[in-house]
Design an enzyme around this catalytic site. Structure first.
Site, short mmCIF file in Angstrom:
data_model
loop_
_atom_site.label_atom_id
_atom_site.label_comp_id
_atom_site.label_asym_id
_atom_site.label_seq_id
_atom_site.Cartn_x
_atom_site.Cartn_y
_atom_site.Cartn_z
CB VAL A 31 -22.82 3.37 5.30
CG1 VAL A 31 -21.36 3.73 5.57
CG2 VAL A 31 -22.96 2.72 3.92
CG ASN A 43 3.17 -11.44 10.17
OD1 ASN A 43 4.00 -12.33 10.07
ND2 ASN A 43 2.02 -11.46 9.52
CB ALA A 63 2.26 -4.11 9.36
CB SER A 81 -2.58 -3.72 8.47
OG SER A 81 -2.87 -4.04 7.12
CE1 TYR A 102 -2.01 -3.03 12.24
CE2 TYR A 102 -3.87 -1.59 12.71
CZ TYR A 102 -2.68 -1.83 12.05
OH TYR A 102 -2.15 -0.88 11.21
CE1 TYR A 153 -4.31 0.02 -0.22
CE2 TYR A 153 -4.41 -1.00 1.94
CZ TYR A 153 -5.04 -0.60 0.79
OH TYR A 153 -6.37 -0.81 0.64
CB THR A 194 -0.59 -8.37 1.78
OG1 THR A 194 0.49 -7.69 2.41
CG2 THR A 194 -1.21 -9.36 2.77
#
Length: 305
Positions: free
Chosen positions: A199, A94, A77, A79, A143, A13, A37
């Site tokens: 939402v 990790n 990470a 995440s 996390y 990312y 990832t």
């Protein structure tokens, strides 16, 4: 001054954007990523890609001894908050063991600068509306706990010496996708068109575009000797407001229904207020990141989601 940089997690990312920025400035860059990832295609040809795992010193030692890096940027990470609740051992392995392994290898090979990517999840439930870098840390999920432990390991390794940048961010999105904008579009497509998409409307944060974050982190390294910094998109919104802006461009006319966080079942419920104060970083950067709305529009107009 040109620096030789090792970007751990440079296929992911934030890291992939950092790699592109660094190579555009002619810094020699090596990416170290296990690609669990990350995406091989996200690494530009101008950077060296070494596939490996920061938990494995037998891979780190020859890499660091052979390159003589000036700086390490640590974006590796696990995440996902919900996954961390279901599989906490993966997160401590990790995010804690991996970080300590990297820090120990840096010490063995004399690397004296590191950027440590971290998260607002280290704060847990805020005690006040102003969440600055001095706010107490009290994570509420594995996390957040694992990232805070990694931070403390880095701070212990560097003590009062310069060369450590801890950057906490939140509500991150960007290429290669799989983020909130992608997920809300997918949810809208799955939901009956005649039914308003529910939402959460009472959780607040600052959506942060990964490209803008990488650029700001690079500038912080240039203008400071280190420290703990908050870097997030300008302004704030609710998850409902974020979704509304995404769908206005990707699924125009899609009706939404505001719900409370208590109505949405999750393994770990985040705090209702998670807007980080960015005054410290903004003072060094002559302003913070662009407004979240403008950044999101750039992302969507580039063809994501």
């Amino acid at each position: 001054m040109t620096k030789k940089v090792l970007v751990c997690g440079g296929a992911g990312y934030i890291g992939s954007h950092m790699v592109r920025l660094l190579t555009a400035l002619d810094h020699p860059v090596t990416v170290f990523d296990n690609l669990s990832t990350g995406h091989r295609e996200a690494v530009p040809a101008s950077a060296e890609l070494v596939e490996g795992d920061i938990r494995d010193s037998s891979q780190l030692d020859p890499l660091l001894s052979g390159h003589q890096f000036d700086c390490v940027m640590h974006f590796c990470a696990a995440s996902l908050v919900g996954e961390s609740v279901a599989d906490p051992y993966k997160y401590y392995d990790n995010n804690v063991s991996g970080s300590l392994s990297l820090l120990q290898a840096m010490r063995r090979h004399g690397v004296e600068q590191i950027v440590f990517s971290s998260t607002a999840a280290t704060y847990g439930i805020p005690r006040s509306d102003t969440i600055d870098e001095g706010h107490p840390t009290a994570p509420i999920n594995p996390y957040g706990n694992s990232k805070l432990a990694g931070e403390r390991g880095a701070q212990a390794a560097f003590a009062d010496a310069p060369g450590l940048w801890i950057v906490r961010t939140s509500w991150l999105y960007g290429p290669p996708g799989g983020d909130f904008p992608d997920k809300i579009v997918a949810a809208a497509d799955r939901c009956d068109p005649a039914t308003a998409l529910p939402v959460v409307a009472d959780e607040y944060g600052a959506p942060t575009y990964s490209r803008d974050l990488a650029a700001a982190v690079l500038r912080l390294v240039d203008v400071s000797d280190g420290g703990v910094f908050h870097v997030v998109g300008g302004g704030h919104t609710s998850r409902f407001g974020w979704a509304e802006r995404v769908l206005a461009q990707r699924r125009p006319g899609r009706e939404l229904r505001a719900i409370s966080a208590s109505e949405f079942e999750r393994a770990s419920v985040p705090p209702r207020w998670g807007v980080l104060d960015t005054s410290r970083a903004a003072a060094l950067l002559d302003g913070g990141l662009p407004p979240w709305q403008a950044a999101l529009d750039r992302y969507l107009q580039a063809g994501r989601s």
